[in-house]
Motif scaffolding. Sequence first.
Motif, short mmCIF file in Angstrom:
data_model
loop_
_atom_site.label_atom_id
_atom_site.label_comp_id
_atom_site.label_asym_id
_atom_site.label_seq_id
_atom_site.Cartn_x
_atom_site.Cartn_y
_atom_site.Cartn_z
N ARG A 167 -3.21 -0.76 3.90
CA ARG A 167 -2.06 -1.20 3.12
C ARG A 167 -2.52 -1.57 1.71
O ARG A 167 -3.30 -2.51 1.54
CB ARG A 167 -1.38 -2.40 3.77
N HIS A 173 5.84 -2.70 1.57
CA HIS A 173 4.67 -1.87 1.27
C HIS A 173 4.63 -1.62 -0.24
O HIS A 173 5.67 -1.39 -0.86
CB HIS A 173 4.78 -0.55 2.03
N ALA A 190 2.97 5.51 2.67
CA ALA A 190 2.57 4.59 3.73
C ALA A 190 1.86 5.31 4.87
O ALA A 190 2.35 6.31 5.39
CB ALA A 190 3.79 3.85 4.26
#
Length: 375
Positions: A118, A261, A267
Motif C-alpha cells: 500500500r 488507498h 491497488a
Amino acid sequence: MSRVLAHGQLLRYSRGERGYTAKFEAKLAEKIGVDHVLTVNSGTNALITSLAAAGVGPGDEVLVPAYTWVSSALAPLAVGAVPVLVNINDSLTIDPAEIERRITPQTKAIIPVHMLNRPCDMDAIMEIARRHNLVVVEDACQSVGVEYKGRRLGSIGDMAAFSFNHFKNLTSGEGGAVLTNDERLFVRARMYHDPGSFIRGHERSNEPLFSAMNFKVSELTGAVLHAQLSRLDPLLERMRARYPLMASAFEGVEYCRISPHSDPDNAVALSVIFDTAEQAKAFAEARGVERLIDTDRHVFTNWEAVLTKRAFHPKMNPHNWAAREIDYSAEQYETTLDILARTCRIALGAQFPIAIMRQRQKALRRAVLAISSRG
C-alpha cells in the motif's frame, strides 16, 4: 545459479559487470526508474545504508510510522539517530498531518513505509520534506514493484530500501537493495556497504572514503534475483486483477468500508475497516483474513528493543546523546492502535486460480453479512 557454481566465482565483484548481481541491478534500475541500485544482504541493512549515505547520525531524529516491521525503527538507532514514531491514518501508512506535528529542529529524515503493498501519500510527504529540508528514505520493502501515480515506489524519495526476504514480492530468501537517483548518495552507499570498496575498481569519486560495514551479497543471491525479476510484474498484475473481485464482497455493507488507498487505480492490496474492533475480530475468523492488531510483529507496542531504549552497550545508545527525551507511550498512538484493531487485511491469492478466488469472494460475502446478524 548453476552457472555461478560452474564458474566458481561466488564473490559479488569477481566478474565485474558480467556478474549476475550487476546485471540484476541494471535491470531493476530500469524497471523501477532510478539511476542506481545497490544490492545488499537485507532490507534492514538497505535502510541502514541509506541513512548512513544520507548523513543521518547522532543527534538526529527520524520519523517512522508506528505500524511497520521493527527494522524501520531500528535503522535510525544503528546510525546513532533516534526514531520518532508517527501515527498512521486509515490508509495504514504514515499520516502526513502527523508528520508535520512531529517535526522538531532535530528532525533529519522521514521513513515512509509502504506497508502491505500500500503506497504512502508520497505527494504530500515529499512536499513536507522539501519545505523542511528533510531526507526521505522510502521503505518499500513490502511493496517492491508497486506503482504510485505512474511511478514505481522506490523512485520518489531521495533514497529507498527494498527487501528480498522470503515473504516479499521478489525473493532470494534474504537480501535487499538501496535505490537512488543521486550519484553522491549512491557512492556513499557503495562505500558504506563494502569495507573493500577502495580496491574494487569503481570509477573515481571526489567523495572521501570513510569506515564501512560489510553488507555485500554473493553472486548466488544475485543469480537468484536476476532469475526472479521477470516474475515480478506478472505477480503484481494477478493481484491487481483480483482486487475488484475481492472488494466486491463488501458492496453495500454499512458497517465496514474499503480502506482508503493513495492510488486506487493501481491497488494490489485490499483491506477493510470496520466500525468496531469487535466486528473486525469476528470477521477475522474467515479464511484468508487477518486483523492487523493481531499481527503483533508489526505493531510498535511489541518493539521491546525500541521502547526500552536499550543498546548492546550503554555508551553506544543514541538516546544518551539525543537532544530530548523521546516518548513512546502508547497513549500517544491510540489512533494507530484503534485503526489496526478495526482493520482486516484480505489476501488476494495471486498464487491461486481465479476460480478459487471467486469461491473465496462468496465466502467473504457470507462472513461479512453474518456479522450483521450477530447484532
